[in-house]
Structure formats: structure tokens, C-alpha cells
Design a protein around this motif. Structure first.
Motif, PDB file in Angstrom:
ATOM      1  N   GLY A  58       0.775  -1.083  -0.100  1.00  0.00           N
ATOM      2  CA  GLY A  58      -0.063  -0.226   0.419  1.00  0.00           C
ATOM      3  C   GLY A  58       0.662   1.844  -0.364  1.00  0.00           C
ATOM      4  N   VAL A  59       0.849   1.730   1.053  1.00  0.00           N
ATOM      5  CA  VAL A  59       1.815   3.335   1.265  1.00  0.00           C
ATOM      6  C   VAL A  59       2.975   3.432   1.980  1.00  0.00           C
ATOM      7  CG1 VAL A  59      -0.340   4.597   1.333  1.00  0.00           C
ATOM      8  CG2 VAL A  59       0.588   3.972   3.334  1.00  0.00           C
ATOM      9  N   GLU A  60       3.124   1.942   2.375  1.00  0.00           N
ATOM     10  CA  GLU A  60       4.275   1.586   3.458  1.00  0.00           C
ATOM     11  C   GLU A  60       5.463   0.809   2.433  1.00  0.00           C
ATOM     12  OE1 GLU A  60       5.735  -0.673   6.792  1.00  0.00           O
ATOM     13  OE2 GLU A  60       4.285  -1.406   6.227  1.00  0.00           O
ATOM     14  N   ILE A  61       6.704   1.737   2.323  1.00  0.00           N
ATOM     15  CA  ILE A  61       7.380   1.294   2.031  1.00  0.00           C
ATOM     16  C   ILE A  61       8.932   0.028   2.400  1.00  0.00           C
ATOM     17  CG2 ILE A  61       9.777   1.989   0.771  1.00  0.00           C
ATOM     18  CD1 ILE A  61       8.936   4.923   0.121  1.00  0.00           C
ATOM     19  N   LEU A  62       8.242  -1.192   1.928  1.00  0.00           N
ATOM     20  CA  LEU A  62       9.950  -2.153   2.702  1.00  0.00           C
ATOM     21  C   LEU A  62      11.133  -2.218   1.620  1.00  0.00           C
ATOM     22  CD1 LEU A  62       7.159  -4.858   2.265  1.00  0.00           C
ATOM     23  CD2 LEU A  62       7.667  -3.444   4.119  1.00  0.00           C
ATOM     24  N   ARG A  63      11.132  -1.801   1.437  1.00  0.00           N
ATOM     25  CA  ARG A  63      12.705  -1.763   0.415  1.00  0.00           C
ATOM     26  C   ARG A  63      12.790  -0.560  -0.935  1.00  0.00           C
ATOM     27  NH1 ARG A  63      15.909  -7.394   0.777  1.00  0.00           N
ATOM     28  NH2 ARG A  63      15.508  -6.612   2.324  1.00  0.00           N
ATOM     29  N   THR A  64      13.757  -0.253  -0.629  1.00  0.00           N
ATOM     30  CA  THR A  64      13.743   0.619  -1.718  1.00  0.00           C
ATOM     31  C   THR A  64      15.744   0.269  -2.557  1.00  0.00           C
ATOM     32  OG1 THR A  64      15.076   2.929  -1.551  1.00  0.00           O
ATOM     33  CG2 THR A  64      12.679   2.449  -1.533  1.00  0.00           C
ATOM     34  N   ALA A  65      15.387   0.394  -3.996  1.00  0.00           N
ATOM     35  CA  ALA A  65      16.983   0.535  -4.410  1.00  0.00           C
ATOM     36  C   ALA A  65      16.871   1.256  -5.636  1.00  0.00           C
ATOM     37  CB  ALA A  65      16.863  -0.711  -4.957  1.00  0.00           C
ATOM     38  N   THR A  66      18.269   1.943  -5.993  1.00  0.00           N
ATOM     39  CA  THR A  66      18.521   2.463  -7.630  1.00  0.00           C
ATOM     40  C   THR A  66      19.578   2.071  -8.040  1.00  0.00           C
ATOM     41  OG1 THR A  66      17.494   4.223  -6.016  1.00  0.00           O
ATOM     42  CG2 THR A  66      19.122   5.376  -7.887  1.00  0.00           C
ATOM     43  N   PHE A  67      18.816   1.632  -9.248  1.00  0.00           N
ATOM     44  CA  PHE A  67      20.034   1.085  -9.669  1.00  0.00           C
ATOM     45  C   PHE A  67      20.716   2.439 -11.376  1.00  0.00           C
ATOM     46  CE2 PHE A  67      16.971  -2.152  -9.678  1.00  0.00           C
ATOM     47  CZ  PHE A  67      17.744  -3.491  -8.976  1.00  0.00           C
ATOM     48  N   ASP A  68      22.386   2.210 -11.511  1.00  0.00           N
ATOM     49  CA  ASP A  68      22.906   3.414 -12.034  1.00  0.00           C
ATOM     50  C   ASP A  68      22.338   3.226 -13.545  1.00  0.00           C
ATOM     51  OD1 ASP A  68      25.193   4.900 -12.403  1.00  0.00           O
ATOM     52  OD2 ASP A  68      26.519   3.450 -12.228  1.00  0.00           O
ATOM     53  N   THR A  69      22.035   4.064 -13.885  1.00  0.00           N
ATOM     54  CA  THR A  69      21.194   3.978 -15.135  1.00  0.00           C
ATOM     55  C   THR A  69      22.488   4.380 -16.130  1.00  0.00           C
ATOM     56  OG1 THR A  69      20.069   5.767 -15.240  1.00  0.00           O
ATOM     57  CG2 THR A  69      18.491   3.343 -14.883  1.00  0.00           C
ATOM     58  N   ASN A  70      23.129   4.887 -16.018  1.00  0.00           N
ATOM     59  CA  ASN A  70      24.466   5.433 -16.682  1.00  0.00           C
ATOM     60  C   ASN A  70      25.842   4.161 -17.304  1.00  0.00           C
ATOM     61  OD1 ASN A  70      24.192   7.886 -16.111  1.00  0.00           O
ATOM     62  ND2 ASN A  70      25.077   8.537 -14.159  1.00  0.00           N
ATOM     63  N   GLY A  71      25.296   4.068 -18.214  1.00  0.00           N
ATOM     64  CA  GLY A  71      26.249   2.333 -18.749  1.00  0.00           C
ATOM     65  C   GLY A  71      25.330   1.341 -18.235  1.00  0.00           C
ATOM     66  N   VAL A  72      24.365   1.430 -17.822  1.00  0.00           N
ATOM     67  CA  VAL A  72      23.602  -0.082 -17.655  1.00  0.00           C
ATOM     68  C   VAL A  72      22.198   0.249 -18.260  1.00  0.00           C
ATOM     69  CG1 VAL A  72      22.569  -1.901 -16.033  1.00  0.00           C
ATOM     70  CG2 VAL A  72      25.353  -0.587 -15.932  1.00  0.00           C
ATOM     71  N   ASP A  73      21.827  -0.579 -18.866  1.00  0.00           N
ATOM     72  CA  ASP A  73      20.618  -0.427 -19.782  1.00  0.00           C
ATOM     73  C   ASP A  73      19.320  -0.920 -19.219  1.00  0.00           C
ATOM     74  OD1 ASP A  73      21.648   1.469 -22.031  1.00  0.00           O
ATOM     75  OD2 ASP A  73      21.469  -0.584 -22.791  1.00  0.00           O
ATOM     76  N   PHE A  74      19.067  -0.343 -18.099  1.00  0.00           N
ATOM     77  CA  PHE A  74      17.595  -1.149 -17.915  1.00  0.00           C
ATOM     78  C   PHE A  74      15.787  -0.654 -18.631  1.00  0.00           C
ATOM     79  CE2 PHE A  74      15.124  -0.497 -13.725  1.00  0.00           C
ATOM     80  CZ  PHE A  74      14.508  -2.138 -13.491  1.00  0.00           C
ATOM     81  N   ILE A  75      15.509  -2.394 -19.125  1.00  0.00           N
ATOM     82  CA  ILE A  75      14.201  -2.268 -19.449  1.00  0.00           C
ATOM     83  C   ILE A  75      13.583  -3.275 -18.295  1.00  0.00           C
ATOM     84  CG2 ILE A  75      13.006  -2.645 -21.372  1.00  0.00           C
ATOM     85  CD1 ILE A  75      15.753  -2.206 -23.026  1.00  0.00           C
ATOM     86  N   SER A  76      12.282  -2.357 -18.886  1.00  0.00           N
ATOM     87  CA  SER A  76      11.070  -3.066 -17.530  1.00  0.00           C
ATOM     88  C   SER A  76       9.540  -3.147 -18.637  1.00  0.00           C
ATOM     89  CB  SER A  76      10.848  -2.492 -16.156  1.00  0.00           C
ATOM     90  OG  SER A  76       9.397  -3.286 -15.480  1.00  0.00           O
ATOM     91  N   SER A  77       9.605  -4.649 -18.500  1.00  0.00           N
ATOM     92  CA  SER A  77       8.439  -4.753 -19.393  1.00  0.00           C
ATOM     93  C   SER A  77       7.037  -4.090 -18.904  1.00  0.00           C
ATOM     94  CB  SER A  77       7.637  -6.074 -20.190  1.00  0.00           C
ATOM     95  OG  SER A  77       7.562  -6.629 -18.527  1.00  0.00           O
ATOM     96  N   HIS A  78       6.781  -3.927 -17.111  1.00  0.00           N
ATOM     97  CA  HIS A  78       5.765  -3.318 -17.292  1.00  0.00           C
ATOM     98  C   HIS A  78       6.422  -2.010 -15.629  1.00  0.00           C
ATOM     99  CE1 HIS A  78       3.825  -6.847 -18.679  1.00  0.00           C
ATOM    100  NE2 HIS A  78       2.651  -6.167 -18.438  1.00  0.00           N
ATOM    101  N   PRO A  79       5.828  -1.073 -15.534  1.00  0.00           N
ATOM    102  CA  PRO A  79       6.146  -0.302 -14.491  1.00  0.00           C
ATOM    103  C   PRO A  79       5.657  -0.920 -12.953  1.00  0.00           C
ATOM    104  CG  PRO A  79       4.131   0.680 -15.630  1.00  0.00           C
ATOM    105  CD  PRO A  79       4.415  -0.335 -16.265  1.00  0.00           C
ATOM    106  N   LEU A  80       4.219  -1.400 -13.165  1.00  0.00           N
ATOM    107  CA  LEU A  80       4.286  -2.015 -12.017  1.00  0.00           C
ATOM    108  C   LEU A  80       3.634  -3.976 -11.442  1.00  0.00           C
ATOM    109  CD1 LEU A  80       3.126  -1.504  -8.985  1.00  0.00           C
ATOM    110  CD2 LEU A  80       0.647  -1.746  -9.557  1.00  0.00           C
ATOM    111  N   LEU A  81       4.527  -4.543 -11.032  1.00  0.00           N
ATOM    112  CA  LEU A  81       4.521  -6.199 -10.592  1.00  0.00           C
ATOM    113  C   LEU A  81       4.060  -6.175  -9.155  1.00  0.00           C
ATOM    114  CD1 LEU A  81       4.506  -8.364 -11.490  1.00  0.00           C
ATOM    115  CD2 LEU A  81       7.105  -8.716 -10.670  1.00  0.00           C
ATOM    116  N   THR A  82       2.606  -7.030  -8.861  1.00  0.00           N
ATOM    117  CA  THR A  82       2.170  -7.183  -7.596  1.00  0.00           C
ATOM    118  C   THR A  82       1.764  -8.485  -7.665  1.00  0.00           C
ATOM    119  OG1 THR A  82       0.799  -5.037  -8.562  1.00  0.00           O
ATOM    120  CG2 THR A  82      -0.359  -6.880  -6.496  1.00  0.00           C
TER     121      THR A  82
END
Length: 159
Positions: free
Chosen positions: A82-106
Motif C-alpha cells: 500500500g503506502v508503506e515502503i519496505l525496500r528501495t533500490a536505485t540502479f545505476d542507469t549510466n552505462g547500464v540499460d535497464f528495461i522493464s516490461s511493466h512499471p508495476l508488478l503485484t
């Protein structure tokens, strides 16, 4: 007449050895840079897979839906109830391409996924043979596929 033998190296010998070392370093540095970048891609794909496994396990433990919000442009991934953040991660997009098929996975309370064809790809310089694919099935199982391979085991064509 007494002759002495002085032990040591001449200046010419030292210069030749230093020149050879400089040539070897010049040849080795590009391969080290490529190795470091390949390791960055692998580390980020493994971290994303761990985030997905964590989200699934939390949905089972808490017996409630857990969302994984993915912003591939900024590289930010959040695991939320819901609104409680359990874990976050920030991936380095400089030099690494990150592609996700969907913006939300439940993940549902039973650990299954609402999206059966979820796919995340990490690679560099649009090189498919250096990329990693993570897939999530309807059962919620996330799989990190071998480097350069897609879900069906064929060569990854590109990113």
C-alpha cells in the motif's frame, strides 16, 4: 690488476623493462574496464532478482498484496504494501540499460503474480551477449537467466 664486478642493472635494462610493462598495461586496461562494466550489469540484475524474491516472500508472510513499482528511466525500484515502503533500490542507469516490461508488478497474498509475462533486462551498450533477463511467471517465480540468454534459452538479440 684487480677487477670488480658490480652487481645490478644498467639504465638501459631498466628502461627496456619499464617500456615492456607500459605496453602490457596499455593492452590490459581496456579489458579490465569491460570486466568492471560486465560485473556492474550482473550485480544490478542479481539485486533486482533479489528484490522480486523479497517482494514475493513478503506477500506470503504478511498475507497481503505487495507491489513492486519500477521506474526504469530513473532506475528506482520500490517494494510497497500500500503506502508503506519496505525496500528501495536505485540502479545505476549510466552505462547500464535497464528495461522493464511493466512499471508495476503485484504479488498476491498467495505469492502469485498479477503479470505472467513480466520481464526485466539489464545490459550495456545494447550488447545482448552481455545482458541478463529476469522473468516472472504467473506462479510468482522470478528467474535470472544466464548471461546473454532469453527466457527460452536462445541468444538474447539485444536490449
Amino acid at each position: 690488476m684487480c677487477t670488480r664486478h658490480i652487481k645490478g642493472f644498467t639504465l638501459i635494462e631498466l628502461m627496456i623493462v619499464l617500456s615492456l610493462l607500459a605496453v602490457l598495461a596499455f593492452l590490459a586496461i581496456p579489458s579490465f574496464v569491460g570486466l568492471i562494466r560486465d560485473n556492474q550489469v550482473q550485480a544490478q540484475s542479481e539485486e533486482m532478482n533479489a528484490m522480486l524474491q523479497y517482494a514475493r516472500s513478503e506477500s506470503l508472510i504478511r498475507r497481503r498484496a505487495i507491489n513492486v513499482e519500477i521506474n526504469a528511466a530513473s532506475g528506482e525500484v520500490e517494494v510497497l504494501t500500500g503506502v508503506e515502503i519496505l525496500r528501495t533500490a536505485t540502479f545505476d542507469t549510466n552505462g547500464v540499460d535497464f528495461i522493464s516490461s511493466h512499471p508495476l508488478l503485484t504479488y498476491r497474498p498467495n505469492g502469485t503474480s498479477t503479470i505472467g509475462d513480466f520481464r526485466a533486462t539489464f545490459c550495456r551498450d545494447n550488447l545482448g551477449n552481455k545482458g541478463y533477463v529476469i522473468s516472472v511467471t504467473n506462479s510468482g517465480l522470478s528467474t535470472l537467466h544466464p548471461q546473454g540468454k532469453s527466457e527460452d534459452g536462445t541468444a538474447l538479440g539485444g536490449c
